[in-house]
Design an enzyme around this catalytic site. Structure first.
Site, PDB file in Angstrom:
ATOM      1  CG  HIS A 413     -17.232  51.005  30.938  1.00  0.00           C
ATOM      2  ND1 HIS A 413     -18.407  51.070  30.236  1.00  0.00           N
ATOM      3  CD2 HIS A 413     -17.006  49.687  31.178  1.00  0.00           C
ATOM      4  CE1 HIS A 413     -18.883  49.850  30.082  1.00  0.00           C
ATOM      5  NE2 HIS A 413     -18.056  48.996  30.644  1.00  0.00           N
ATOM      6  NE  ARG A 503      -8.356  45.473  28.745  1.00  0.00           N
ATOM      7  CZ  ARG A 503      -8.220  46.209  27.643  1.00  0.00           C
ATOM      8  NH1 ARG A 503      -8.870  45.882  26.541  1.00  0.00           N
ATOM      9  NH2 ARG A 503      -7.443  47.266  27.636  1.00  0.00           N
ATOM     10  NE  ARG A 571      -6.026  42.464  32.957  1.00  0.00           N
ATOM     11  CZ  ARG A 571      -6.343  43.704  32.573  1.00  0.00           C
ATOM     12  NH1 ARG A 571      -5.397  44.623  32.489  1.00  0.00           N
ATOM     13  NH2 ARG A 571      -7.576  44.009  32.264  1.00  0.00           N
ATOM     14  CD  GLU A 673      -2.058  46.585  36.931  1.00  0.00           C
ATOM     15  OE1 GLU A 673      -2.815  47.172  36.150  1.00  0.00           O
ATOM     16  OE2 GLU A 673      -2.202  45.399  37.248  1.00  0.00           O
ATOM     17  N   GLY A 694       1.107  48.304  32.279  1.00  0.00           N
ATOM     18  CA  GLY A 694      -0.231  48.824  32.015  1.00  0.00           C
ATOM     19  C   GLY A 694      -0.230  50.326  32.230  1.00  0.00           C
ATOM     20  CG  ASN A 696      -5.073  52.965  30.430  1.00  0.00           C
ATOM     21  OD1 ASN A 696      -4.536  53.857  29.790  1.00  0.00           O
ATOM     22  ND2 ASN A 696      -5.906  52.098  29.882  1.00  0.00           N
ATOM     23  CG  ASP A 697      -4.917  50.619  36.736  1.00  0.00           C
ATOM     24  OD1 ASP A 697      -5.789  51.487  36.588  1.00  0.00           O
ATOM     25  OD2 ASP A 697      -5.173  49.440  37.010  1.00  0.00           O
ATOM     26  CB  CYS A 744      -0.913  46.616  27.345  1.00  0.00           C
ATOM     27  SG  CYS A 744      -0.297  44.930  27.252  1.00  0.00           S
TER      28      CYS A 744
END
Length: 787
Positions: A413, A503, A571, A673, A694, A696-697, A744
């Site tokens: 975060h 976002r 998104r 993702e 995505g 990250n996920d 991304c």
């Protein structure tokens, strides 16, 4: 016989040498704008010849020149004394009879007991290369012949204000060659209405797709001087031109602490008073007038063929809008945008080492934050140090110049928020809250590769600006990841092909702050502090749902306008339930989940009865952006869609709220993702127009790694063969279906080989955070053999 006064209606732009830039502009507008219905108050110009005749009759040329020649042009140590002596010479001289007579005759021609404004109009003023705006004085609410003649002489004296003398020195103008005309113009009774300034571009960034307008109660002088915080409005030019229903992108309520009004005191014909509590809370201009002024501004820009700085006023008695001045915009210089490169000039032993987020260096005071209870001790420019950060800290983190945490990786975060706020961070230090103390001065550097370091004290560093103008275009589109609409205008100047990910969550958490279902069900909410807070935030809205729709549409609209006509992929909201709970009123509508990351999020929320009406507000806002505001470059993207059946439900739900895929060229994308998105890519491709990976996920779900866990963060790796094999599969299947697919994430900028892999697979676009854009483009160029 020389004529010293000329009516505005008889002035042409070719008369600049005799009446100055301000008067030449007014004459041109009255002739060409009046037939279009644009009101410009009538008046006349006292010519430069009158000023020259005044100096000659009083034999002032030589004394003024001698006085100015005594000026210390290097250090300006005697500037105040030289200016004072020049003004004294002017104010002690008499105005010749012929000039007096012509002024009085022209004044009488404006009507009985007319209140006028007397403004200086220099021959080197309001030019495309030098505006002189604000250098000379204006005199308002002038009534009667005696007062007007005194105002004329004061205008002449203002040619020798200290600031005007220095301005001429800075711009290479000869003091005695610059002539002064005086503009005498009927006053608009905006003392009982409102007034302000408009620019036909964003004056901060230079973006030319918008009209920026400010407004405050009373005469416009306080707005021009910057002495009041006005209301602000942004209008989208293409929508104004097309006559669409709602070209207004954004409006912000200003404090408007004071206003200037007419006074009956002849010595002080205007006065400054405090605004009422009601005036402070009301917009000083309604939307219809804002839009009308926007249209007028475009006509004026069209006349001059250059961005314009325009002063306007609304008569509080008649309700009529007026344009009182217009000049070419000269404050903003259109330089090629640059990025900054930082280098620490000394090598000390760091107190803490962690992962670098961003590339900057900053010095500041440490503020250790354990919870929101510590918020009061954080000041602007502090360095926030914490064990970790939470989504409900977003407003607090805005004060920070950078962030340092014990825990977290580069997708935590703290890292994400730092990128969104355009600041840098050092995360995963392990011992930052132990090693650093409240109030301690430290230097935080992320300029040395992947490691971020915190040093004791204020260390010297240098900043180099990197020009962006020489970057080559790439076949693979380089796009931006964006969250904060406030940065959109500046980022639009960067070399990019649009926004690959906007976002929505950041907008909701920082601009809206209220849970959408709490707005839908406001009347049914139990009486509580939460309900009182919602009422206070939405006090201007009887329809609480409209608050959400307008705020969200405004923020997304700003971004879409900045990048227009390039695509902006928005998104739809992707909060987890624990994050939604942090919104005001959220605790009444969110479930308790042990693992929100894999719970009630993304697509599964949109059609569910617990959130469907909240999703409807999101859809209404996006419909407004695309259809009423005219920003059809907006595409929508659905996150965390687990199955094709779920995708069908979401699309049907969107259609029920007026967003039909294919209608008005609406394209709907989907995030990739989840492993199921890859395994069933061909089925998803039958439903959606495009895809965005995505990383990250997707990486954490393929590898089974909690990306926020410091214990296993070393296993999080987008370069892992399992991840790359899945990426290869989805890119191949989506491209085989003739659909677009992008990615991304940080990896293509952090790892050149990863960017090379994506390019070799034929990916359509890669989206980067702003601080990684240039590095990312370089990596794409290498992969495409452009360098």
């Amino acid at each position: 016989m020389t004529k010293y006064c000329i009516s505005f209606k008889d002035i042409r732009h070719t008369d600049l040498a005799s009446v100055g830039g301000k008067n030449a502009s007014l004459g041109e507008m009255i002739r060409k704008m009046t037939p279009l219905g644009i009101r410009v108050p009538m008046g006349f110009a006292l010519t430069v010849a009158a000023y020259r005749a005044f100096l000659k009759a009083a034999e002032l040329e030589i004394p003024l020149k001698d006085c100015l020649d005594s000026l210390d042009t290097k250090k300006l140590r005697n500037l105040s004394e030289v200016g004072r002596q020049c003004r004294k010479l002017i104010l002690s001289a008499e105005i010749p009879d012929q000039i007096r007579q012509e002024v009085l005759e022209s004044y009488q021609g404006l009507g009985k007991k007319k209140s006028v404004a007397a403004r200086s109009s220099a021959t080197a003023e309001d030019l495309p290369t030098a505006s002189f705006a604000g250098q000379h004085d204006s005199f308002l609410n002038i009534k009667g012949a005696k007062a007007l003649l005194e105002a004329v002489r004061n205008c002449y004296a203002s040619l020798f204000n200290d600031r005007a003398i220095k301005y001429r020195l800075d711009n290479g103008f000869d003091h005695m060659e610059v002539g002064l005309s005086v503009s005498v113009q009927n006053m608009v009774r905006s003392d009982k209405g409102s007034a302000g300034v408009a620019f036909t571009m964003d004056p901060e960034s230079g973006l030319d797709k918008v009209v920026y307008l400010t407004s405050a109660w009373g005469l416009g002088e306080l707005v021009v001087q910057g002495a009041v915080n006005p209301d602000e409005f942004y209008l989208f030019k293409p929508s104004l031109i097309k006559g669409l229903p709602y070209p207004l992108l954004q409006k912000k309520l200003g404090a408007k602490e004071h206003k200037m009004i007419f006074s009956k005191d002849t010595k002080n014909p205007v006065k400054r008073i405090s605004t009422t509590a009601r005036e402070k809370q009301q917009f000083s201009l309604d939307e219809a007038d804002v839009i009308q002024l926007g249209k007028w501004c475009l006509e004026i820009e069209k006349l001059y063929q250059t961005p314009m700085d325009i002063e306007w006023a609304k008569d509080g008695k008649t309700g009529e809008l007026n344009i009182v001045q217009a000049r070419p915009e000269t404050v903003h210089t259109k330089k090629a945008p640059t990025l900054k490169s930082y280098r620490l000039k000394s090598k000390e032993s760091p107190l803490c080492i962690g992962k670098a987020v961003g590339k900057a260096i900053a010095t500041g005071k440490v503020a250790i934050v354990n919870s929101l209870a510590d918020a009061s001790k954080v000041k602007m420019g502090d360095i926030i140090v914490a064990d970790s950060t939470n989504p409900d800290w977003n407003a607090l983190l805005r004060k920070a110049v950078c962030i340092v945490t014990n825990k977290g990786g580069r997708t935590s975060h703290a890292s994400i928020v730092a990128r969104e706020l355009g600041i840098h961070a050092v995360v995963g230090c392990g011992n930052a809250t132990e090693k650093l103390k409240d109030g301690q001065i430290v230097t935080v550097s992320c300029a040395d590769g992947d490691e971020g370091k915190v040093y004791d004290g204020k260390l010297p560093f240098e900043v180099e600006e990197i020009a962006l103008e020489n970057l080559k275009d790439t076949k693979t589109n380089a796009m931006l990841i964006l969250a904060d609409p406030g940065s959109a205008f500046q980022l639009a100047m960067y070399p990019q092909q649009g926004v690959g990910l906007l976002r929505m969550e950041f907008i909701i958490s920082t601009s809206i702050r209220v849970h959408p279902m709490a707005l839908v069900n406001f009347e049914e909410l139990m009486e509580s502090n939460e309900k009182k807070a919602i009422q206070a935030i939405t006090s201007d809205y009887e329809d609480k749902e409209l608050y959400f729709v307008e705020k969200l549409a405004s923020s997304v609209g700003l971004v879409a306008a900045a990048f227009y006509p390039k695509e902006v992929i928005v998104r739809m909201s992707d909060f987890k339930s624990n994050e939604y709970k942090d919104l005001i009123g959220g605790k009444y509508f969110e479930p308790e989940e042990e693992n929100p990351m894999l719970g009630f999020r993304g697509a599964s929320r949109y059609y569910h009865e617990m959130y469907r009406e909240g999703f409807g507000l999101e859809c209404r806002a996006m419909k407004r952006v695309r259809e009423e505001m005219g920003l059809d470059n907006v595409k929508l993207m659905i996150p965390f869609c687990r199955t094709p059946e779920e995708g069908k439900k979401v699309l049907a739900c969107m259609q029920s709220f007026g967003l039909e895929r294919g209608k008005n060229h609406l394209e709907v994308y989907m995030m990739v993702e989840i492993p199921s998105n890859i395994i069933l890519a061909k089925s998803f491709a039958d439903l959606f127009d495009g895809f965005s990976i995505g990383t990250n996920d997707l990486t954490q779900l393929i590898l089974g790694v909690d990306r926020d866990s410091a214990l296993v963060s070393g296993l999080f790796d987008e370069n892992n063969p399992a991840v790359k094999e899945m990426l290869e599969s989805v890119i191949r299947d989506v491209k085989g279906k003739g659909k677009k697919i992008g990615l991304c994430g940080q990896a293509p900028s952090d790892y050149p080989e990863f960017a090379g892999f994506l390019v070799s697979m034929g990916i359509d676009s890669i989206s980067f955070n702003a601080d990684a854009l240039i590095t990312g483009i370089g990596n794409i160029q290498k992969a495409e053999n452009l360098v």
